[in-house]
Design a protein around this motif. Structure first.
Motif, short mmCIF file in Angstrom:
data_model
loop_
_atom_site.label_atom_id
_atom_site.label_comp_id
_atom_site.label_asym_id
_atom_site.label_seq_id
_atom_site.Cartn_x
_atom_site.Cartn_y
_atom_site.Cartn_z
N ARG A 1 10.52 -1.44 -5.94
CA ARG A 1 11.76 -0.78 -6.35
C ARG A 1 11.96 0.54 -5.60
NH1 ARG A 1 8.46 -0.80 -10.89
NH2 ARG A 1 7.79 1.20 -11.73
N SER A 2 10.87 1.26 -5.36
CA SER A 2 11.01 2.51 -4.62
C SER A 2 11.36 2.26 -3.15
CB SER A 2 9.73 3.34 -4.71
OG SER A 2 9.68 3.97 -5.96
N MET B 1 15.10 1.24 -3.21
CA MET B 1 16.00 2.35 -3.49
C MET B 1 15.91 3.42 -2.41
SD MET B 1 17.69 1.50 -6.04
CE MET B 1 17.54 0.14 -7.17
N GLY B 2 14.75 3.56 -1.80
CA GLY B 2 14.62 4.49 -0.68
C GLY B 2 15.52 4.07 0.47
N ILE C 1 5.97 11.07 -11.76
CA ILE C 1 6.43 9.70 -11.45
C ILE C 1 6.02 9.22 -10.06
CG2 ILE C 1 8.42 9.78 -13.01
CD1 ILE C 1 10.18 10.38 -10.57
N GLY C 2 5.14 9.96 -9.42
CA GLY C 2 4.77 9.56 -8.06
C GLY C 2 3.61 8.59 -7.99
N GLY C 3 3.11 8.21 -9.17
CA GLY C 3 1.98 7.29 -9.18
C GLY C 3 2.39 5.88 -8.79
N LEU C 4 1.45 5.16 -8.27
CA LEU C 4 1.75 3.79 -7.82
C LEU C 4 1.40 2.77 -8.89
CD1 LEU C 4 0.36 3.83 -4.21
CD2 LEU C 4 2.67 4.18 -5.00
N PRO C 5 2.19 1.68 -8.93
CA PRO C 5 1.79 0.57 -9.79
C PRO C 5 0.48 0.00 -9.27
CG PRO C 5 4.01 0.25 -8.92
CD PRO C 5 3.39 1.38 -8.17
N GLN D 1 0.82 -1.21 0.00
CA GLN D 1 0.00 0.00 0.00
C GLN D 1 0.86 1.26 0.00
OE1 GLN D 1 -3.33 -0.38 -0.30
NE2 GLN D 1 -2.78 -2.56 -0.35
N ARG D 2 2.13 1.10 0.32
CA ARG D 2 2.98 2.28 0.48
C ARG D 2 3.91 2.50 -0.69
NH1 ARG D 2 2.74 3.97 5.85
NH2 ARG D 2 3.72 5.84 5.02
N GLY D 3 3.70 1.77 -1.79
CA GLY D 3 4.51 2.04 -2.97
C GLY D 3 5.09 0.78 -3.59
N SER D 4 5.92 1.00 -4.61
CA SER D 4 6.48 -0.13 -5.35
C SER D 4 7.67 -0.74 -4.60
CB SER D 4 6.93 0.33 -6.73
OG SER D 4 7.94 1.29 -6.62
N PHE E 1 16.67 5.72 -10.56
CA PHE E 1 16.78 5.16 -11.91
C PHE E 1 17.16 6.20 -12.96
CE2 PHE E 1 14.23 2.21 -9.47
CZ PHE E 1 14.89 1.03 -9.75
N THR F 1 3.26 8.31 0.58
CA THR F 1 3.43 7.25 -0.40
C THR F 1 3.92 7.81 -1.74
OG1 THR F 1 1.71 5.95 0.64
CG2 THR F 1 2.24 5.40 -1.63
N GLU F 2 3.28 8.86 -2.19
CA GLU F 2 3.62 9.37 -3.53
C GLU F 2 4.99 10.04 -3.56
OE1 GLU F 2 -0.99 9.78 -5.03
OE2 GLU F 2 0.34 11.49 -5.29
N GLY G 1 7.34 9.26 -1.49
CA GLY G 1 8.27 8.13 -1.30
C GLY G 1 8.55 7.43 -2.62
N GLU G 2 7.53 7.35 -3.44
CA GLU G 2 7.69 6.75 -4.77
C GLU G 2 8.66 7.59 -5.61
OE1 GLU G 2 6.37 3.86 -5.13
OE2 GLU G 2 6.81 3.51 -7.23
N VAL G 3 8.52 8.89 -5.51
CA VAL G 3 9.45 9.77 -6.24
C VAL G 3 10.87 9.51 -5.77
CG1 VAL G 3 10.16 12.16 -6.63
CG2 VAL G 3 7.73 11.57 -6.68
N GLU G 4 11.05 9.44 -4.45
CA GLU G 4 12.39 9.24 -3.90
C GLU G 4 13.04 7.98 -4.48
OE1 GLU G 4 12.68 8.18 0.21
OE2 GLU G 4 14.87 8.38 0.22
N GLY G 5 12.30 6.88 -4.42
CA GLY G 5 12.89 5.63 -4.88
C GLY G 5 13.16 5.63 -6.38
N ARG G 6 12.25 6.21 -7.12
CA ARG G 6 12.38 6.13 -8.58
C ARG G 6 13.45 7.07 -9.12
NH1 ARG G 6 6.69 5.85 -11.39
NH2 ARG G 6 8.05 5.37 -13.14
#
Lengths: 193, 234
Positions: A78-79, A82-83, A188-192, A73-76, B58, B47-48, B50-55
């Motif tokens: 890979r994120s 990498m986080g 790019i902040g969207g979730l899969p 629920q908190r993201g992918s 790449f 969440t969003e 955090g997604e930016v951070e991880g991505r």
């Protein structure tokens, strides 16, 4: 999110689930897929190969020991991964606050380009597309916003350090960062799924 | 009632770049606490961003890993420390040392010893000087060892080496067969140089290797060799 992204994410989630059952092959799969990118990030931030290895190893071992730390629920995946690498790398930079780091910039300022690392096409599933999307999002930012974001993310600098480095008021650094991040979130902040 | 998330979003966005100062981190925690654990908008922002951070990672091209790094990590994950490898399955530690086929061995160190170690060093004039090979192409600097086969005493010299965290040192090993014996450990200077002496003896068929170890020094290597060289008397 593209279909390829969705497939890649589904595969990553399956790997994490299997790691939860101590499946060594799943760990190898996740490591093989993401460790070159993780190493690239760690080396870029800490600029010391030895320290970068330590950071990447710690992050993957954390996944192995606690795959339940991943919350879909908190993201992918890979994120999440990498986080972890990024946090560790920035922490390391701030701990060391290395005067030495800069002396190595000339040797390590750019990651070694390795265009086709994957032995298996499946391992690269979605990653070239991911790189294109992220680069396009960064390139789409105004220069001044991209600059502060890159200094913060890739160099591990705090806002106040960036303010000193660029000779900008702290408030300007904050506002540029926020504007840039809002754009990135939208891109790019969207979730899969 | 809709709550204002403007400030929380600012702080979360900057936190996701690891850019918050400690007082802002504390402020974010206070703000989040005031919104409570069920704040859906707070979760969505976290969440969003955090997604930016991880991505963002790449945006960089991937890099090649050091040979052996993946296996080393997997072994650790499976509960086998690198130091425990020598006795298991006949693999041994020595095979980890990728010594170049063309061995770099200089005999008659009167000139070379002075050139490499400095004229003021106590390296004996008849010493053999061995250049250790980097085991990873990304390593910087040079490492050499000087010794007289069959006599106690190894001088270790390095220059331009990668700086280490304060809790790490470089350690020299003399490896006979599959068994590494600790020789000496030394932290690098600010300029990346090391110089150390040990009264260990080189007989003539060992491998000399340097690893990175905790500053307490190790009895057995805990990381793969960074530099290594095969001693021959031929």
């Amino acid at each position: 999110m593209s279909v390829t992204d969705d497939l890649a994410e589904a595969r990553d989630r399956e790997l994490v689930q299997r790691i939860g059952r101590a499946d060594e092959e799943a760990f190898r799969g996740l490591f093989g897929r993401y460790s070159p990118s993780a190493m690239s990030l760690a080396r870029r931030v800490v600029r010391q190969p030895f320290l970068a290895e330590e950071i990447v190893q710690e992050a993957f071992l954390a996944v192995w020991k606690n795959p339940g730390g991943y919350d879909p629920q908190r993201g992918s995946v890979r994120s999440w991964l990498m986080g972890m690498v990024h946090h560790r790398a920035v922490d390391a930079v701030r701990r060391e606050e290395s005067q030495r780091r800069r002396s190595e910039e000339s040797q390590l300022s750019d990651p070694v380009i390795q265009p086709d690392l994957a032995d298996d096409v499946v391992d690269e599933l979605g990653l070239p597309e991911e790189r294109r999307a992220v680069r396009a999002a960064l390139e789409g930012l105004p220069d001044e916003q991209r600059q502060v974001i890159e200094l913060m993310y890739f160099d591990g600098l705090s806002q106040s350090k960036i303010s000193d480095k660029l000779g900008l008021p702290l408030g300007t650094v904050k506002s540029r960062t926020l504007l840039g991040m809002k754009r990135l979130r939208s891109a790019i902040g969207g979730l899969p799924r | 009632m809709t709550r204002d998330h403007t400030r929380i979003e600012e702080l979360i966005a900057i936190r996701s770049l690891s850019g918050l100062d400690p007082q802002e981190q504390a402020e974010l925690e206070r703000e989040m606490a005031s919104h409570g654990p069920d704040c859906e908008e707070c979760r969505r922002l976290e969440t969003e961003y955090g997604e930016v951070e991880g991505r963002l990672a790449f945006a960089l091209d991937p890099v090649a890993l050091r040979p052996g790094f993946a296996e080393e990590t997997i072994r650790i994950a499976l509960g086998e420390s690198p130091a425990s490898r020598p006795g298991r399955g006949g693999g041994g530690w020595r095979p980890l040392v990728a010594v170049a086929a063309a061995l770099v061995l200089f005999v008659g160190g009167a000139v070379l010893g002075a050139a490499v170690f400095g004229g003021g060093s106590e390296v004996p004039p008849q010493a053999t000087v061995l250049a250790l090979e980097p085991q990873d192409p990304s390593l910087t600097g040079t490492v050499t060892a000087a010794f007289t086969p069959g006599e106690p005493g190894i001088y270790l010299q390095g220059s331009g080496l990668e700086p280490l965290p304060s809790d790490k040192v470089y350690e020299l090993w003399v490896i006979e067969g599959d068994t590494p014996a600790a020789a000496v450990c030394v932290p690098p200077g600010d300029d990346g140089s090391v110089f150390a002496f040990t009264d260990k003896e080189v007989i003539g068929s060992e491998v000399l290797a340097v690893t990175v170890e905790p500053s307490t020094c190790s009895d057995a290597p805990t990381t793969p060799p960074r530099w290594a060289g095969q001693v021959t008397t031929a």
